[in-house]
Write a protein that holds these residues in place. Sequence first.
Motif, mmCIF file in Angstrom:
data_model
loop_
_atom_site.group_PDB
_atom_site.id
_atom_site.type_symbol
_atom_site.label_atom_id
_atom_site.label_comp_id
_atom_site.label_asym_id
_atom_site.label_seq_id
_atom_site.Cartn_x
_atom_site.Cartn_y
_atom_site.Cartn_z
ATOM 1 N N TYR A 69 0.781 -0.936 0.018
ATOM 2 C CA TYR A 69 -0.001 0.019 0.146
ATOM 3 C C TYR A 69 0.733 1.262 -0.034
ATOM 4 N N GLU A 72 2.353 1.710 -3.550
ATOM 5 C CA GLU A 72 1.476 2.110 -4.521
ATOM 6 C C GLU A 72 1.205 3.739 -4.468
ATOM 7 N N VAL A 73 1.083 4.329 -3.126
ATOM 8 C CA VAL A 73 0.776 5.456 -2.779
ATOM 9 C C VAL A 73 2.184 6.297 -3.248
ATOM 10 N N ALA A 76 1.615 6.555 -7.043
ATOM 11 C CA ALA A 76 1.026 7.350 -7.596
ATOM 12 C C ALA A 76 1.501 8.921 -7.466
ATOM 13 N N ILE A 152 -5.831 5.244 -5.847
ATOM 14 C CA ILE A 152 -5.036 4.000 -5.273
ATOM 15 C C ILE A 152 -6.159 2.962 -5.324
ATOM 16 N N LEU A 218 -7.036 10.363 1.320
ATOM 17 C CA LEU A 218 -5.882 9.626 1.664
ATOM 18 C C LEU A 218 -4.908 10.851 2.350
#
Length: 351
Positions: A69, A72-73, A76, A152, A218
């Motif tokens: 996770y 991936e943040v 991005a 996400i 987020l």
Amino acid sequence: MHIIDSGSLNNSEQQLISTVLSSYGFTSNWKAQRGKGGMNNSTFMVEINEECYVLRQYETHNDPMKIAYEHEVLSALSRSEFELDVPVPVSLPEDKHATFLAVQDHSSGRSKIVTLFHYREGHNPVWNTPEQLSGLGRVAGMLSSVMARLPISLAPVYPPYYQIQEAYPLCSPEKLLQLCTSPPDTLMACADDLHKLQEVLPDLFHTLRGMEDLPHQLVHGDLNASNVLADSQDILCAILDFEFATWDLRVMELAVPMSDLLTMDKEQAWMWEALEGLIQGFRQQVSLEPEELSVIPTLILLRSLDVVMHFISRLFEGTDEPEVAVQQIRKLRERVDWMKGNEKRLRKLLI
């Protein structure tokens, strides 16, 4: 592949680094030293052919879902319009989408997740002037604006701060209140602080109800001086450590650095000027609703409470010595005392 000038590392650390670098396809000689790291991981600075990297061995976050996770943040963010640098993981040669691996920690016998990041030049800022906090607030607001729009696909691993009853099975609210009533020997050094907290914690837990109705997005969730870098001109240039990134209250991105600011050893006039700058810097980038502003005093204490429950859990796991939890318990009690005497003035600042 040989080690060059890494005598400060023990054999287990040298073996770890060699194993990781081989997995990433590096065959050249290397040298390394321990980094400052954080409380939740071990960090090594590695140089290969005059190129620098940061090798991170996750401790508290030693969970593939958490790391996936976080990465991936970061991925991005690297594709977004965010102006500051963020950590960039190195891809493994056999799978360009893989950015971490599990290796055997020979000192503990456990499997640990390790990532290699590209190194970013900079230093952790020291808050010498209140004006610097305006810059931190502005950067936090810039990040918040971008994070609100990041695509996400993975589900967040960590619950929002206000769902603290779900976050720490080893230190639930009930367990914490029990510790306040009857501190164990390991926490006797802060027994008076725990007894004082026993008077306010039930009300604090109660005030968290209804937070789910406020704006969410987020968030980084851990913005402070140790997680940002400044350049040679002391201008903030990078944000680090997205390990706690999750779906949470938008305003938490402001409440976290405000909470961390309150235990700095500064004069009250300095502190109030810094708080004002932090708030104004953030609100230049993000338009907060009155309902969000009204809960900031509670969220300031919640941030500190979360840190306490985190480190008491690590104490029970055997990860940390008692002194770490004791220090955080005292900081929470200090923030509670500060809020009792200053909440009215703080709310005027937030209007």
